[in-house]
Design an enzyme around this catalytic site. Structure first.
Site, PDB file in Angstrom:
ATOM      1  CE  LYS A 217       5.380   9.886   0.666  1.00 28.59           C
ATOM      2  NZ  LYS A 217       4.299  10.891   0.603  1.00 28.59           N
TER       3      LYS A 217
ATOM      4  CE  LYS B 171       6.308  13.919   4.940  1.00 28.12           C
ATOM      5  NZ  LYS B 171       5.075  14.518   4.452  1.00 28.12           N
ATOM      6  NE  ARG B 172       3.855   3.298   3.025  1.00 26.51           N
ATOM      7  CZ  ARG B 172       3.146   2.245   2.639  1.00 26.51           C
ATOM      8  NH1 ARG B 172       1.898   2.091   3.056  1.00 26.51           N
ATOM      9  NH2 ARG B 172       3.675   1.331   1.853  1.00 26.51           N
TER      10      ARG B 172
ATOM     11  CE  LYS C 281      -4.233  14.210   8.023  1.00 29.93           C
ATOM     12  NZ  LYS C 281      -3.796  12.905   7.525  1.00 29.93           N
TER      13      LYS C 281
ATOM     14  CG  HIS D  49      -4.854  10.635  -5.300  1.00 27.96           C
ATOM     15  ND1 HIS D  49      -5.189  11.397  -4.205  1.00 27.96           N
ATOM     16  CD2 HIS D  49      -6.001  10.111  -5.760  1.00 27.96           C
ATOM     17  CE1 HIS D  49      -6.491  11.314  -4.001  1.00 27.96           C
ATOM     18  NE2 HIS D  49      -7.016  10.537  -4.941  1.00 27.96           N
TER      19      HIS D  49
ATOM     20  CB  THR E 229      -3.118  15.167   3.853  1.00 33.22           C
ATOM     21  OG1 THR E 229      -2.636  13.822   3.787  1.00 33.22           O
ATOM     22  CG2 THR E 229      -3.951  15.462   2.623  1.00 33.22           C
TER      23      THR E 229
HETATM   24  C1  26Q Z   1      -1.409   0.762  -7.433  1.00 37.04           C
HETATM   25  C2  26Q Z   1      -1.353  -0.431  -8.141  1.00 37.04           C
HETATM   26  C3  26Q Z   1      -1.017  -1.608  -7.513  1.00 37.04           C
HETATM   27  C4  26Q Z   1      -0.745  -1.585  -6.130  1.00 37.04           C
HETATM   28  C5  26Q Z   1      -0.817  -0.396  -5.431  1.00 37.04           C
HETATM   29  C6  26Q Z   1      -1.132   0.790  -6.067  1.00 37.04           C
HETATM   30  C7  26Q Z   1      -1.198   2.054  -5.303  1.00 37.04           C
HETATM   31  C8  26Q Z   1      -1.697   2.055  -4.015  1.00 37.04           C
HETATM   32  C9  26Q Z   1      -1.739   3.221  -3.276  1.00 37.04           C
HETATM   33  C10 26Q Z   1      -0.787   3.256  -5.853  1.00 37.04           C
HETATM   34  C11 26Q Z   1      -0.844   4.414  -5.107  1.00 37.04           C
HETATM   35  C12 26Q Z   1      -1.331   4.425  -3.815  1.00 37.04           C
HETATM   36  C13 26Q Z   1      -1.412   5.621  -2.975  1.00 37.04           C
HETATM   37  C14 26Q Z   1      -1.121   6.840  -3.352  1.00 37.04           C
HETATM   38  C15 26Q Z   1      -1.189   7.969  -2.427  1.00 37.04           C
HETATM   39  O1  26Q Z   1      -1.471   7.822  -1.242  1.00 37.04           O
HETATM   40  N1  26Q Z   1      -0.952   9.189  -2.904  1.00 37.04           N
HETATM   41  C16 26Q Z   1      -0.985  10.363  -2.056  1.00 37.04           C
HETATM   42  O2  26Q Z   1      -2.309  10.872  -2.071  1.00 37.04           O
HETATM   43  C17 26Q Z   1      -2.453  11.931  -1.150  1.00 37.04           C
HETATM   44  C18 26Q Z   1      -3.913  12.335  -1.156  1.00 37.04           C
HETATM   45  O3  26Q Z   1      -4.231  12.977  -2.346  1.00 37.04           O
HETATM   46  C19 26Q Z   1      -1.536  13.078  -1.506  1.00 37.04           C
HETATM   47  O4  26Q Z   1      -1.639  14.051  -0.494  1.00 37.04           O
HETATM   48  C20 26Q Z   1      -0.095  12.610  -1.611  1.00 37.04           C
HETATM   49  O5  26Q Z   1       0.723  13.662  -2.081  1.00 37.04           O
HETATM   50  C21 26Q Z   1      -0.013  11.416  -2.536  1.00 37.04           C
HETATM   51  O6  26Q Z   1       1.303  10.891  -2.525  1.00 37.04           O
END
Ligand code: 26Q
Length: 811
Positions: free
Chosen positions: A540, A534-535, A646, A348, A642
């Site tokens: 972003k 979004k976050r 929406k 991702h 995403t």
């Molecule tokens: C990893 C290690 C330690 C702590 C946290 C994490 C961690 C947690 C969450 C790393 C990444 C995430 C989340 C990533 C994420 O949400 N990515 C998004 O995924 C969406 C679905 O595929 C995409 O549409 C977005 O572009 C992407 O940013």
């Protein structure tokens, strides 16, 4: 089985009395909600049971979607919709004098995820069940979800999210299905009776993983799949070894709280514990289930597919190896074949800072046996690949290197499929980020563009629009999303376009009422509603949006009489608590809001709203009211996005860079129906390559931007001394890592086109309609169909009589 209103009233009253033993008329919305949830659990229990039983009896292949995060949103309405009794229940409650919407709001929105990745997992759960695919979710039952966000003086403050405060009606605790998880200690290999090596463990810490199951109800098809979330407990037989509160706390801690980091790696040992905890629990329960079938091990991949949502569950690979080797006595070669055929992995992100890697020492200490297995996987991989590839390339693909275990490398080597989440993203993985692996395993790579469920994001969130679409093209789009394209036939129908505008206005009024009530701000519902939700992350580029707002503010101040299209800029975003720069951007936007919203010269021409505590439920309120969708990440950084899908589905027009799935949105809706701007990914890479971007030159040579940037440091915006300076410096002196200044002019030009088009109400509505009608291809139903056919090889399995899902491929 159809439920009449009378039957519902009768059965619901009984459920209520059974639970609370007092009069419904005196109950609180939470009690009414709890009773309704309990009623639904009983109502759907036969389907849940039957689905399970049929999967077991027919020995169908099942997929297990492993994810650290699920963001299901409130479940009451979607369960009612999927059970086909939404209208019945709504009418019944009304007749009983109860307020349905109030009951709906009483449900806590479980925030067991950060953002895109977690919400995707939940959209997938809906589509898997709705397509009748035998599939299960596997994750963690966090005691506390993603923090609640509050603003204090414009700063983000985080409060714990105690989502289980009122209990959780949807879950079923299954202590009879609990499994033991081993951490730490020592492991030595001792020769067994048959001459094979067996691990002997000493001084391990054993933890009980207790599953809580929630039914994932398919859309009107009698299917109920399972989402299994694991909770950590002290094993009863080991109570005696826990002497201090601190020791007991250590166990509870494992599933205590969700890490609030999104696209940013946090290398803490507790996170690694969480990862092993739920992967081991999940894999153990799958193996136990498989053994009931009595089939030989070699058939395992014919019956089980395990999907790894990003690298967070990548320990599934060594864990399955461990069980097959140590407990089932398979040879390495057999176990490895089975494991690879079973596992598949989705990437991702391409951000380097988000790539998971764990210090070798940490893995060795916490998971000694798993580490041995990873070492062996790595060793065999290197030995084998050195025969066909250069040492440089081969060692770049090592799982263990520079003192770290690299999780993406483990996930790729240990699975048969790796996919990106949009065409551009997959292309970048193959050509750049993972190009060494692509050389080694070209056949493993594939794309699966993300999707969203139109049932939650249109049918439930936007009932007005749903009614219009149903009237015009029928209701088949709920199971056959490509049908949405039939709506195009109405692009020249003034009556439909008027209706569309009325619906949008009504949704804007609903949102405005919420904002009035919660944030005491009055919005003009006829102003253009511009949305970025979004976050919060530098890539972003919420900052680009903020600079554009400042530009408008200065224009209005310069010439208060000039005619300008009134706009409301709406932001929703949480920042990771440790992400200082992101929090500074929040403070900046709140300070801009303060300045702009209280300036009498500005009036309704410009308003800025930063909604607190953005999440799934707020998204359901904001998205139907949006007219402009801000998808403005630096090209090459957003894997897919995403919210772009929406918002489009709800008729917003997209302002976008050619990043992530925006590229495919352009392909379907046509660039004349959106507002593209900025560098493309190739141009960004060229700048990286030749180092020819110098943001300071833009500051010095672009008077308009110069003036805007100066407002960050010259006191124009009050109360941002620190933040303004840091942000200014990042853009001007630290060379603007995300090309905000570079893309600014082209962004503003796109925004001017937005204003112009908005004057032409007819054309605007036409484009809005075309966006809705072109969004069918972004249904998660399509995405899941492709995962099922191309990766998991699971068939569509439909217990009982149920309507057929028609999924004709788009294009
Ligand atoms: C990893 C290690 C330690 C702590 C946290 C994490 C961690 C947690 C969450 C790393 C990444 C995430 C989340 C990533 C994420 O949400 N990515 C998004 O995924 C969406 C679905 O595929 C995409 O549409 C977005 O572009 C992407 O940013």
């Amino acid at each position: 089985m159809t439920l009449t209103i009378e039957q519902f009233k009768e059965e619901f009253s009984q459920t209520f009395e059974g639970l609370y033993a007092f009069d419904l008329a005196q109950s609180s919305p939470i009690q009414q909600y709890t009773a309704l949830g309990n009623f639904l659990k009983v109502y759907s229990s036969d389907n849940w049971n039957n689905t399970n039983q049929e999967y077991l009896d027919k020995q169908v292949k099942q997929v297990y979607y492993f994810s650290m995060e699920f963001l299901p949103g409130r479940m009451l309405k979607s369960n009612l919709l999927n059970l086909g009794i939404l209208d019945t229940v709504r009418s019944g409650l009304k007749e009983m004098g109860l307020d349905f919407e109030e009951i709906v709001q009483a449900e806590v929105d479980p925030a067991l995820g950060n953002g895109g990745l977690g919400r995707l997992a939940s959209c997938f759960m809906d589509s898997i069940a709705s397509l009748g695919i035998p599939g299960n979710g596997n994750g963690i039952r966090y005691r506390y979800g993603l923090f609640q966000q509050k603003f204090v003086d414009g700063y983000q403050v985080e409060l714990p999210e105690n989502w289980l405060r009122n209990g959780n009606v949807w879950e079923v605790r299954k202590e009879n299905k609990a499994v033991l998880i081993r951490f730490g200690g020592q492991v030595s290999l001792v020769k067994g009776a048959a001459g094979n090596l067996k691990p002997v463990y000493t001084q391990t810490q054993n933890i009980l993983a207790v599953p809580y199951d929630t039914g994932m109800i398919g859309y009107q098809n009698e299917v109920v799949n399972n989402l299994r979330l694991w909770s950590a407990e002290i094993p009863p037989e080991e109570e005696i070894h826990y002497h201090t509160i601190a020791e007991r706390e250590q166990v509870n801690q494992i599933t205590e709280v969700l890490y609030p980091d999104d696209s940013n790696y946090e290398g803490q040992v507790l996170r690694l514990r969480q990862e092993y905890f739920f992967t081991s629990a999940g894999i153990q329960s799958i193996v136990r289930y498989y053994k009931q079938s009595g089939l030989a091990w070699q058939h395992f991949p014919d019956k089980i597919a395990v999907h790894i949502n990003d690298t967070h569950p990548a320990l599934c690979i060594p864990e399955l190896m461990r069980i097959l080797l140590d407990e089932e006595n398979l040879s390495w070669e057999q176990a490895w074949e089975i494991t690879k055929k079973t596992m598949s992995y989705t990437n991702h992100t391409i951000l380097q800072e988000a790539m998971e890697k764990w210090p070798v020492q940490m893995v060795q200490d916490l998971l000694p046996r798993i580490y041995q297995i990873i070492e062996e996987i790595n060793h065999r991989h290197i030995e084998k690949k050195l025969l066909s590839y250069t040492p440089e390339l081969t060692y770049r693909t090592a799982i263990i290197a520079d003192g770290y275990v690299k999780m993406a490398n483990l996930a790729i080597i240990g699975s048969h499929s790796i996919n990106g989440v949009a065409q551009l993203h997959t292309e970048i993985l193959m050509q750049d980020t993972l190009k060494d692996f692509y050389q080694m395993y070209p056949a493993k790579f594939n794309n699966k563009t993300n999707g969203i469920t139109q049932r939650r994001w249109l049918h439930l969130a936007n009932e007005g629009l749903t009614k219009l679409i149903d009237e015009k093209i029928g209701t088949a789009w709920k199971t056959s999303p490509s049908e949405l394209k039939l709506f195009k036939a109405f692009v020249n129908d003034p009556a439909t376009l008027d209706r569309l505008a009325e619906i949008k206005l009504a949704n804007k009024k609903t949102l405005a009422a919420y904002i009035k009530q919660e944030f005491h701000m009055k919005l003009d519902p006829t102003a253009l509603f511009d949305v970025q939700i979004k976050r919060l992350h530098a890539y972003k580029r919420q900052l680009l949006n903020a600079l554009h707002i400042l530009d408008r503010y200065l224009q209005i101040k310069d010439d208060p009489e000039a005619v300008i299209q009134p706009r409301v800029f709406i932001f929703g975003a949480k920042a990771a608590p440790s992400y200082v720069y992101a929090k500074q951007i929040i403070k900046l936007i709140n300070a801009i809001a303060d300045l702009v919203n209280h300036d009498p010269v500005v009036g309704d021409k410009l308003k800025v709203v930063f909604v607190e505590n953005y999440g799934v439920s707020l998204a359901e309120l904001i998205i139907p009211a949006a007219e402009v969708s801000e998808q403005i990440s630096l090209a090459g950084k957003e894997a897919s996005g995403t919210s772009n899908m929406k918002l489009m589905l709800n008729g917003a027009l997209t302002v976008a860079t050619l990043d992530g799935a925006n590229v495919e949105i352009r392909d379907f809706v046509g660039e004349e129906n959106m507002f593209l701007f900025g560098l493309n990914d190739q141009e960004v890479y060229a700048f990286y390559e030749n180092g020819s971007y110098h943001s300071r030159e833009i500051y010095e040579n672009n008077p308009r931007l110069h003036r805007i940037l100066d407002t960050l440091i010259d006191g124009t915006i009050p109360n941002i001394e620190t933040e303004g300076r840091v942000i200014f410096d990042s853009l001007v002196y630290y060379n603007d890592e995300y090309f905000v200044l570079k893309d600014f002019d082209s962004y503003v030009a796109a925004q001017e086109k937005v204003d112009q088009l908005y004057q032409d109400v007819g054309s605007w509505n036409q484009k809005s309609l075309l966006n809705i009608a072109s969004s069918g291809p972004f249904s998660a139903d399509f995405t899941i169909k492709r995962y099922a056919e191309e990766i998991w090889k699971t068939s569509f399995f439909t217990p009982g009589a149920y309507q057929k899902i028609h999924l004709t491929e788009p294009i």
